[in-house]
Write a protein that holds these residues in place. Structure first.
Motif, PDB file in Angstrom:
ATOM      1  N   SER A  15      -7.709  13.565   6.168  1.00  0.00           N
ATOM      2  CA  SER A  15      -7.043  12.629   5.258  1.00  0.00           C
ATOM      3  C   SER A  15      -6.001  13.346   4.409  1.00  0.00           C
ATOM      4  O   SER A  15      -4.898  12.825   4.186  1.00  0.00           O
TER       5      SER A  15
ATOM      6  N   VAL B 136      -1.978  12.478   4.392  1.00  0.00           N
ATOM      7  CA  VAL B 136      -1.237  12.065   3.199  1.00  0.00           C
ATOM      8  C   VAL B 136      -0.160  13.088   2.847  1.00  0.00           C
ATOM      9  O   VAL B 136       0.962  12.716   2.476  1.00  0.00           O
TER      10      VAL B 136
ATOM     11  N   PHE C 150      -4.252  15.329  -5.471  1.00  0.00           N
ATOM     12  CA  PHE C 150      -3.437  14.129  -5.264  1.00  0.00           C
ATOM     13  C   PHE C 150      -2.591  13.797  -6.494  1.00  0.00           C
ATOM     14  O   PHE C 150      -1.475  13.272  -6.346  1.00  0.00           O
TER      15      PHE C 150
ATOM     16  N   TRP D  13       1.527  13.617  -6.253  1.00  0.00           N
ATOM     17  CA  TRP D  13       2.347  12.528  -6.800  1.00  0.00           C
ATOM     18  C   TRP D  13       3.431  13.087  -7.712  1.00  0.00           C
ATOM     19  O   TRP D  13       4.592  12.673  -7.640  1.00  0.00           O
TER      20      TRP D  13
ATOM     21  N   ALA E 126      -0.522   4.729  -5.246  1.00  0.00           N
ATOM     22  CA  ALA E 126      -1.682   5.149  -4.462  1.00  0.00           C
ATOM     23  C   ALA E 126      -2.268   6.475  -4.942  1.00  0.00           C
ATOM     24  O   ALA E 126      -3.475   6.593  -5.203  1.00  0.00           O
ATOM     25  N   LEU E 127      -1.434   7.510  -5.066  1.00  0.00           N
ATOM     26  CA  LEU E 127      -1.952   8.832  -5.406  1.00  0.00           C
ATOM     27  C   LEU E 127      -2.504   8.900  -6.832  1.00  0.00           C
ATOM     28  O   LEU E 127      -3.620   9.411  -7.026  1.00  0.00           O
TER      29      LEU E 127
ATOM     30  N   MET F 152      -5.858   6.788  -7.010  1.00  0.00           N
ATOM     31  CA  MET F 152      -6.977   7.388  -6.288  1.00  0.00           C
ATOM     32  C   MET F 152      -7.370   8.738  -6.900  1.00  0.00           C
ATOM     33  O   MET F 152      -8.538   9.127  -6.855  1.00  0.00           O
TER      34      MET F 152
ATOM     35  N   SER G 127     -11.260   8.793   0.735  1.00  0.00           N
ATOM     36  CA  SER G 127     -10.063   9.435   1.296  1.00  0.00           C
ATOM     37  C   SER G 127      -9.446   8.590   2.404  1.00  0.00           C
ATOM     38  O   SER G 127      -8.219   8.554   2.556  1.00  0.00           O
TER      39      SER G 127
ATOM     40  N   LEU H 272      -7.481   5.955   0.783  1.00  0.00           N
ATOM     41  CA  LEU H 272      -6.190   6.491   0.336  1.00  0.00           C
ATOM     42  C   LEU H 272      -5.195   6.573   1.489  1.00  0.00           C
ATOM     43  O   LEU H 272      -4.018   6.220   1.329  1.00  0.00           O
TER      44      LEU H 272
ATOM     45  N   TRP I 121      -3.870   3.232   2.249  1.00  0.00           N
ATOM     46  CA  TRP I 121      -3.030   2.723   1.169  1.00  0.00           C
ATOM     47  C   TRP I 121      -1.669   3.430   1.146  1.00  0.00           C
ATOM     48  O   TRP I 121      -0.625   2.793   1.143  1.00  0.00           O
ATOM     49  N   ARG I 122      -1.694   4.774   1.134  1.00  0.00           N
ATOM     50  CA  ARG I 122      -0.447   5.534   0.956  1.00  0.00           C
ATOM     51  C   ARG I 122       0.336   5.728   2.245  1.00  0.00           C
ATOM     52  O   ARG I 122       1.569   5.790   2.233  1.00  0.00           O
TER      53      ARG I 122
END
Length: 386
Positions: free
Chosen positions: A252, A256, A323, A327, A343-344, A347, A368, A371, A374-375
Protein backbone atom coordinates in the motif's frame (compact mmCIF):
# COMPACT_ATOMS: atom_id res chain seq x y z
CA UNK A 1 45.31 8.52 -18.27
CA UNK A 2 44.70 12.04 -19.64
CA UNK A 3 41.61 10.76 -21.43
CA UNK A 4 40.24 9.17 -18.25
CA UNK A 5 40.39 12.49 -16.34
CA UNK A 6 37.99 15.04 -17.79
CA UNK A 7 36.80 18.48 -16.63
CA UNK A 8 33.92 18.18 -14.15
CA UNK A 9 31.37 20.20 -16.10
CA UNK A 10 27.74 20.69 -15.03
CA UNK A 11 25.21 18.30 -16.53
CA UNK A 12 22.35 19.55 -18.67
CA UNK A 13 19.33 19.82 -16.30
CA UNK A 14 17.00 19.12 -19.24
CA UNK A 15 18.98 16.13 -20.54
CA UNK A 16 16.73 13.47 -22.04
CA UNK A 17 16.63 9.91 -20.69
CA UNK A 18 18.72 10.80 -17.64
CA UNK A 19 18.68 7.73 -15.38
CA UNK A 20 20.62 6.52 -12.36
CA UNK A 21 24.08 5.22 -13.15
CA UNK A 22 25.41 1.86 -12.01
CA UNK A 23 27.75 3.71 -9.63
CA UNK A 24 24.77 5.47 -8.04
CA UNK A 25 23.04 2.12 -7.64
CA UNK A 26 26.23 0.73 -6.12
CA UNK A 27 26.25 3.67 -3.70
CA UNK A 28 22.65 2.84 -2.77
CA UNK A 29 23.72 -0.70 -1.91
CA UNK A 30 26.08 0.68 0.75
CA UNK A 31 23.28 2.93 2.00
CA UNK A 32 20.89 0.01 2.45
CA UNK A 33 23.49 -1.77 4.59
CA UNK A 34 23.79 1.31 6.79
CA UNK A 35 20.00 1.75 7.06
CA UNK A 36 19.57 -1.91 7.97
CA UNK A 37 22.19 -1.66 10.71
CA UNK A 38 20.56 1.41 12.26
CA UNK A 39 17.02 0.03 11.95
CA UNK A 40 18.05 -3.22 13.67
CA UNK A 41 18.99 -1.22 16.76
CA UNK A 42 15.52 0.35 16.97
CA UNK A 43 13.88 -3.02 16.34
CA UNK A 44 15.66 -4.59 19.30
CA UNK A 45 14.86 -1.57 21.45
CA UNK A 46 11.13 -1.72 20.66
CA UNK A 47 11.06 -5.49 21.15
CA UNK A 48 12.72 -5.18 24.55
CA UNK A 49 10.30 -2.45 25.65
CA UNK A 50 12.95 0.29 25.48
CA UNK A 51 12.05 1.83 22.15
CA UNK A 52 11.56 5.35 23.48
CA UNK A 53 14.98 5.22 25.12
CA UNK A 54 16.56 4.11 21.84
CA UNK A 55 14.69 6.64 19.67
CA UNK A 56 17.23 9.53 20.01
CA UNK A 57 20.02 7.17 18.99
CA UNK A 58 18.04 5.95 16.01
CA UNK A 59 17.27 9.51 14.90
CA UNK A 60 20.88 10.59 15.32
CA UNK A 61 22.30 7.71 13.27
CA UNK A 62 19.57 7.52 10.64
CA UNK A 63 19.85 11.21 9.79
CA UNK A 64 23.61 10.74 9.43
CA UNK A 65 23.13 7.91 6.92
CA UNK A 66 20.51 9.87 4.98
CA UNK A 67 22.65 13.01 4.93
CA UNK A 68 25.57 11.16 3.33
CA UNK A 69 23.23 9.83 0.64
CA UNK A 70 21.63 13.25 0.18
CA UNK A 71 24.94 15.08 -0.31
CA UNK A 72 26.18 12.67 -2.93
CA UNK A 73 22.86 12.36 -4.77
CA UNK A 74 22.38 16.08 -5.41
CA UNK A 75 26.01 16.56 -6.38
CA UNK A 76 25.86 13.67 -8.84
CA UNK A 77 22.69 15.04 -10.40
CA UNK A 78 24.49 18.30 -11.19
CA UNK A 79 28.13 17.34 -11.93
CA UNK A 80 28.55 13.60 -12.55
CA UNK A 81 30.99 13.13 -15.45
CA UNK A 82 31.83 9.49 -14.64
CA UNK A 83 35.57 9.85 -15.21
CA UNK A 84 38.19 7.87 -13.29
CA UNK A 85 38.80 10.51 -10.62
CA UNK A 86 35.06 10.99 -10.05
CA UNK A 87 34.63 7.24 -9.59
CA UNK A 88 37.58 7.10 -7.20
CA UNK A 89 36.26 9.91 -4.99
CA UNK A 90 32.78 8.32 -4.90
CA UNK A 91 34.37 5.03 -3.87
CA UNK A 92 36.19 6.87 -1.07
CA UNK A 93 32.81 8.13 0.16
CA UNK A 94 31.39 4.59 -0.09
CA UNK A 95 34.32 3.26 1.94
CA UNK A 96 33.64 5.78 4.69
CA UNK A 97 29.93 4.96 4.74
CA UNK A 98 30.67 1.26 4.96
CA UNK A 99 32.99 1.83 7.94
CA UNK A 100 30.18 3.78 9.57
CA UNK A 101 27.65 1.04 8.74
CA UNK A 102 29.94 -1.64 10.14
CA UNK A 103 30.11 0.18 13.46
CA UNK A 104 26.46 1.24 13.56
CA UNK A 105 25.44 -1.51 15.97
CA UNK A 106 28.28 -0.64 18.35
CA UNK A 107 27.52 3.08 18.06
CA UNK A 108 23.83 2.39 18.71
CA UNK A 109 24.63 0.56 21.94
CA UNK A 110 27.38 2.85 23.26
CA UNK A 111 27.20 6.10 21.26
CA UNK A 112 30.99 5.84 21.13
CA UNK A 113 31.69 7.56 17.83
CA UNK A 114 35.31 6.46 17.33
CA UNK A 115 34.73 4.31 14.28
CA UNK A 116 31.73 6.32 13.13
CA UNK A 117 33.86 9.43 13.19
CA UNK A 118 36.53 7.72 11.10
CA UNK A 119 33.90 6.78 8.53
CA UNK A 120 32.50 10.30 8.45
CA UNK A 121 35.96 11.86 8.01
CA UNK A 122 36.62 9.59 5.03
CA UNK A 123 33.22 10.43 3.54
CA UNK A 124 33.86 14.16 3.96
CA UNK A 125 37.25 13.94 2.29
CA UNK A 126 35.67 12.37 -0.77
CA UNK A 127 32.72 14.78 -0.83
CA UNK A 128 34.86 17.90 -0.32
CA UNK A 129 37.18 16.63 -3.07
CA UNK A 130 34.26 16.41 -5.49
CA UNK A 131 33.13 19.96 -4.74
CA UNK A 132 36.67 21.31 -5.09
CA UNK A 133 36.97 19.58 -8.47
CA UNK A 134 33.71 21.19 -9.58
CA UNK A 135 34.90 24.59 -8.31
CA UNK A 136 38.09 24.38 -10.33
CA UNK A 137 36.46 23.74 -13.68
CA UNK A 138 33.33 25.87 -13.46
CA UNK A 139 33.81 29.61 -12.85
CA UNK A 140 30.05 30.20 -12.97
CA UNK A 141 29.55 27.86 -10.01
CA UNK A 142 32.92 28.46 -8.31
CA UNK A 143 31.50 30.28 -5.27
CA UNK A 144 28.74 27.71 -4.82
CA UNK A 145 31.14 24.79 -4.91
CA UNK A 146 33.67 26.44 -2.58
CA UNK A 147 30.89 27.18 -0.10
CA UNK A 148 29.87 23.52 -0.17
CA UNK A 149 33.45 22.36 0.38
CA UNK A 150 34.01 24.78 3.27
CA UNK A 151 30.65 23.91 4.84
CA UNK A 152 31.43 20.20 4.73
CA UNK A 153 34.83 20.69 6.35
CA UNK A 154 33.47 23.01 9.06
CA UNK A 155 30.65 20.60 9.89
CA UNK A 156 33.10 17.72 10.16
CA UNK A 157 35.33 19.77 12.46
CA UNK A 158 32.31 20.33 14.70
CA UNK A 159 31.64 16.57 14.88
CA UNK A 160 35.22 16.05 15.98
CA UNK A 161 34.73 18.69 18.69
CA UNK A 162 31.55 17.03 19.94
CA UNK A 163 33.40 13.71 20.21
CA UNK A 164 36.27 15.28 22.14
CA UNK A 165 34.19 17.61 24.30
CA UNK A 166 31.07 15.64 25.37
CA UNK A 167 30.35 12.30 26.99
CA UNK A 168 28.72 9.73 24.66
CA UNK A 169 24.95 9.69 25.10
CA UNK A 170 24.90 12.69 27.45
CA UNK A 171 22.36 15.48 27.21
CA UNK A 172 25.15 17.79 26.05
CA UNK A 173 26.01 15.30 23.30
CA UNK A 174 22.49 15.25 21.86
CA UNK A 175 22.04 19.02 22.15
CA UNK A 176 25.34 19.58 20.35
CA UNK A 177 24.39 16.97 17.72
CA UNK A 178 21.11 18.77 16.97
CA UNK A 179 22.95 22.08 16.60
CA UNK A 180 25.51 20.54 14.25
CA UNK A 181 22.76 19.01 12.14
CA UNK A 182 21.28 22.51 11.86
CA UNK A 183 24.65 23.63 10.48
CA UNK A 184 24.72 20.63 8.12
CA UNK A 185 21.25 21.35 6.78
CA UNK A 186 22.10 25.00 6.38
CA UNK A 187 25.14 24.41 4.17
CA UNK A 188 23.14 23.75 0.94
CA UNK A 189 20.95 26.82 1.47
CA UNK A 190 24.06 28.95 2.05
CA UNK A 191 25.91 27.48 -0.93
CA UNK A 192 22.99 27.52 -3.36
CA UNK A 193 22.29 31.19 -2.56
CA UNK A 194 25.44 32.03 -4.56
CA UNK A 195 24.08 30.21 -7.60
CA UNK A 196 21.82 27.18 -7.74
CA UNK A 197 23.42 23.97 -8.98
CA UNK A 198 21.86 22.58 -12.19
CA UNK A 199 20.30 19.42 -10.80
CA UNK A 200 18.16 17.26 -13.09
CA UNK A 201 14.60 17.19 -11.72
CA UNK A 202 13.56 13.82 -13.12
CA UNK A 203 16.88 12.27 -12.15
CA UNK A 204 16.40 13.48 -8.57
CA UNK A 205 12.84 12.12 -8.50
CA UNK A 206 14.14 8.74 -9.64
CA UNK A 207 16.96 8.76 -7.08
CA UNK A 208 14.57 9.50 -4.23
CA UNK A 209 12.20 6.83 -5.47
CA UNK A 210 15.01 4.28 -5.46
CA UNK A 211 15.87 5.12 -1.85
CA UNK A 212 12.19 4.72 -1.00
CA UNK A 213 12.27 1.23 -2.47
CA UNK A 214 15.37 0.50 -0.36
CA UNK A 215 13.49 1.71 2.72
CA UNK A 216 10.52 -0.50 1.83
CA UNK A 217 12.98 -3.36 1.62
CA UNK A 218 13.53 -2.98 5.37
CA UNK A 219 9.84 -3.75 5.88
CA UNK A 220 10.10 -6.72 3.52
CA UNK A 221 12.94 -8.07 5.64
CA UNK A 222 10.71 -7.88 8.72
CA UNK A 223 7.88 -9.55 6.81
CA UNK A 224 10.20 -12.41 5.85
CA UNK A 225 10.95 -13.00 9.55
CA UNK A 226 7.23 -13.39 10.15
CA UNK A 227 6.88 -15.98 7.41
CA UNK A 228 10.05 -17.63 8.71
CA UNK A 229 8.19 -18.43 11.95
CA UNK A 230 6.14 -20.97 9.95
CA UNK A 231 9.26 -23.09 9.54
CA UNK A 232 10.23 -23.26 13.21
CA UNK A 233 9.67 -26.19 15.55
CA UNK A 234 6.51 -24.46 16.73
CA UNK A 235 4.94 -22.82 13.68
CA UNK A 236 3.25 -19.52 14.53
CA UNK A 237 0.14 -18.71 12.55
CA UNK A 238 -0.08 -15.43 14.45
CA UNK A 239 3.36 -14.47 13.13
CA UNK A 240 2.17 -15.36 9.63
CA UNK A 241 -0.80 -13.01 10.10
CA UNK A 242 1.63 -10.27 11.13
CA UNK A 243 3.67 -11.00 8.00
CA UNK A 244 0.64 -10.92 5.69
CA UNK A 245 -0.54 -7.68 7.27
CA UNK A 246 2.95 -6.20 6.92
CA UNK A 247 3.00 -7.23 3.27
CA UNK A 248 -0.29 -5.43 2.66
CA UNK A 249 1.14 -2.35 4.37
CA UNK A 250 4.31 -2.28 2.29
CA UNK A 251 2.40 -2.80 -0.96
CA UNK A 252 0.00 0.00 0.00
CA UNK A 253 2.83 2.41 0.83
CA UNK A 254 4.48 1.62 -2.49
CA UNK A 255 1.21 2.19 -4.33
CA UNK A 256 0.51 5.54 -2.70
CA UNK A 257 4.08 6.86 -2.87
CA UNK A 258 4.49 6.08 -6.58
CA UNK A 259 0.97 7.05 -7.69
CA UNK A 260 2.36 10.43 -8.86
CA UNK A 261 5.23 10.43 -11.35
CA UNK A 262 5.90 14.16 -10.92
CA UNK A 263 6.86 14.13 -7.26
CA UNK A 264 8.82 17.37 -7.53
CA UNK A 265 7.08 19.84 -9.81
CA UNK A 266 9.64 22.67 -9.85
CA UNK A 267 13.36 23.40 -9.60
CA UNK A 268 12.79 26.53 -7.48
CA UNK A 269 15.04 26.38 -4.43
CA UNK A 270 12.53 26.63 -1.56
CA UNK A 271 10.02 23.98 -2.73
CA UNK A 272 12.90 21.75 -3.87
CA UNK A 273 14.50 21.97 -0.43
CA UNK A 274 11.19 21.29 1.35
CA UNK A 275 10.69 18.24 -0.87
CA UNK A 276 14.30 17.08 -0.57
CA UNK A 277 14.69 17.62 3.17
CA UNK A 278 11.15 16.52 4.02
CA UNK A 279 11.82 13.09 2.61
CA UNK A 280 14.04 12.25 5.55
CA UNK A 281 10.86 11.90 7.63
CA UNK A 282 9.34 9.60 5.01
CA UNK A 283 12.41 7.36 4.96
CA UNK A 284 12.72 7.50 8.73
CA UNK A 285 9.06 6.57 9.23
CA UNK A 286 9.40 3.69 6.76
CA UNK A 287 12.40 2.35 8.67
CA UNK A 288 10.49 2.74 11.96
CA UNK A 289 7.64 0.77 10.44
CA UNK A 290 10.01 -2.05 9.52
CA UNK A 291 11.40 -2.06 13.07
CA UNK A 292 7.88 -2.14 14.53
CA UNK A 293 6.77 -5.05 12.34
CA UNK A 294 9.90 -7.01 13.28
CA UNK A 295 9.17 -6.28 16.95
CA UNK A 296 5.58 -7.45 16.48
CA UNK A 297 6.88 -10.75 15.14
CA UNK A 298 9.06 -11.01 18.26
CA UNK A 299 6.03 -10.37 20.48
CA UNK A 300 3.77 -13.02 18.91
CA UNK A 301 6.60 -15.59 18.89
CA UNK A 302 7.38 -14.81 22.56
CA UNK A 303 10.84 -13.43 21.84
CA UNK A 304 10.11 -9.87 22.94
CA UNK A 305 9.30 -8.17 26.22
CA UNK A 306 7.05 -5.48 24.72
CA UNK A 307 3.27 -5.80 24.52
CA UNK A 308 1.24 -5.71 21.31
CA UNK A 309 -0.26 -2.37 22.40
CA UNK A 310 3.21 -0.86 22.79
CA UNK A 311 4.29 -2.02 19.34
CA UNK A 312 0.99 -0.80 17.88
CA UNK A 313 1.84 2.72 18.99
CA UNK A 314 5.10 2.61 17.07
CA UNK A 315 3.46 1.20 13.96
CA UNK A 316 0.52 3.62 13.94
CA UNK A 317 2.65 6.69 14.57
CA UNK A 318 5.14 5.64 11.89
CA UNK A 319 2.31 5.36 9.35
CA UNK A 320 0.89 8.71 10.47
CA UNK A 321 4.27 10.41 10.10
CA UNK A 322 4.90 8.84 6.70
CA UNK A 323 1.61 9.87 5.10
CA UNK A 324 1.43 13.30 6.76
CA UNK A 325 4.90 14.10 5.43
CA UNK A 326 4.07 12.74 1.98
CA UNK A 327 1.13 15.13 1.87
CA UNK A 328 3.34 18.02 2.98
CA UNK A 329 6.13 17.47 0.44
CA UNK A 330 4.14 16.17 -2.52
CA UNK A 331 0.33 16.37 -2.50
CA UNK A 332 0.20 19.91 -1.09
CA UNK A 333 2.09 21.14 -4.17
CA UNK A 334 -0.18 19.34 -6.65
CA UNK A 335 -3.48 20.64 -7.95
CA UNK A 336 -5.52 17.68 -6.80
CA UNK A 337 -9.29 17.42 -6.46
CA UNK A 338 -10.28 18.09 -2.84
CA UNK A 339 -11.30 14.48 -2.19
CA UNK A 340 -7.83 13.24 -3.21
CA UNK A 341 -5.98 16.03 -1.43
CA UNK A 342 -7.68 15.11 1.85
CA UNK A 343 -6.77 11.42 1.68
CA UNK A 344 -3.28 11.54 3.20
CA UNK A 345 -3.88 14.00 6.07
CA UNK A 346 -7.17 12.37 7.07
CA UNK A 347 -5.76 8.84 7.03
CA UNK A 348 -2.60 10.04 8.83
CA UNK A 349 -4.89 11.24 11.63
CA UNK A 350 -6.71 7.90 11.60
CA UNK A 351 -3.43 5.99 11.91
CA UNK A 352 -2.38 8.27 14.79
CA UNK A 353 -5.64 7.61 16.63
CA UNK A 354 -5.25 3.90 15.93
CA UNK A 355 -1.85 3.94 17.57
CA UNK A 356 -3.34 5.18 20.84
CA UNK A 357 -6.18 2.68 20.60
CA UNK A 358 -3.66 -0.13 20.21
CA UNK A 359 -5.13 -1.46 16.96
CA UNK A 360 -3.95 -4.89 15.80
CA UNK A 361 -1.67 -4.95 12.78
CA UNK A 362 -4.35 -6.43 10.53
CA UNK A 363 -6.51 -3.35 11.21
CA UNK A 364 -3.70 -1.09 9.98
CA UNK A 365 -3.47 -3.25 6.87
CA UNK A 366 -7.19 -2.79 6.17
CA UNK A 367 -6.87 0.96 6.70
CA UNK A 368 -3.96 1.07 4.27
CA UNK A 369 -6.11 -0.56 1.59
CA UNK A 370 -8.78 2.08 2.25
CA UNK A 371 -6.11 4.74 1.71
CA UNK A 372 -4.99 3.20 -1.60
CA UNK A 373 -8.57 3.14 -2.89
CA UNK A 374 -9.10 6.71 -1.76
CA UNK A 375 -5.84 8.36 -2.88
CA UNK A 376 -4.88 6.23 -5.89
CA UNK A 377 -8.04 4.61 -7.26
CA UNK A 378 -6.86 4.66 -10.88
CA UNK A 379 -3.86 3.06 -12.51
CA UNK A 380 -3.89 5.60 -15.33
CA UNK A 381 -5.89 8.23 -17.08
CA UNK A 382 -7.44 11.15 -15.27
CA UNK A 383 -6.77 10.78 -11.54
CA UNK A 384 -9.28 13.48 -10.84
CA UNK A 385 -12.11 11.64 -12.60
CA UNK A 386 -15.04 10.70 -10.44
Amino acid sequence: MSQSIRPLRPRDPSEHHRVSTTLELFFDLITVIAIAAVTAGLHHGISAGHGLEMLPRFLFLFVGVWWCWMNFTWFASAFDNDDALYRFLVMVIMCGELIFAGGAGYIFETLDMRFGLLGWVIMRLGMAGLWLRAARGNPDWHRTCIRYAIGIVVAQALWILIYVGTAPGSTAFFIAAVLIYVVELGVPAFAESARATPFHRHHIIERYGLLMIISLGEIMLSVSHGFGALFSDHPSLEAALVAVSGLVLVFSIWWVYFCEEEHLTTTAMLPAMIWGYGHVLIYLATAMLGAAIAAWVDVVTHHGAATADEVSRWLGLALALLFATLWLVRDRAHRLPARLNLALPVMAAVFAVGSFLGLPIWAYAILSVVLVNWRAPHLGGDKGAS
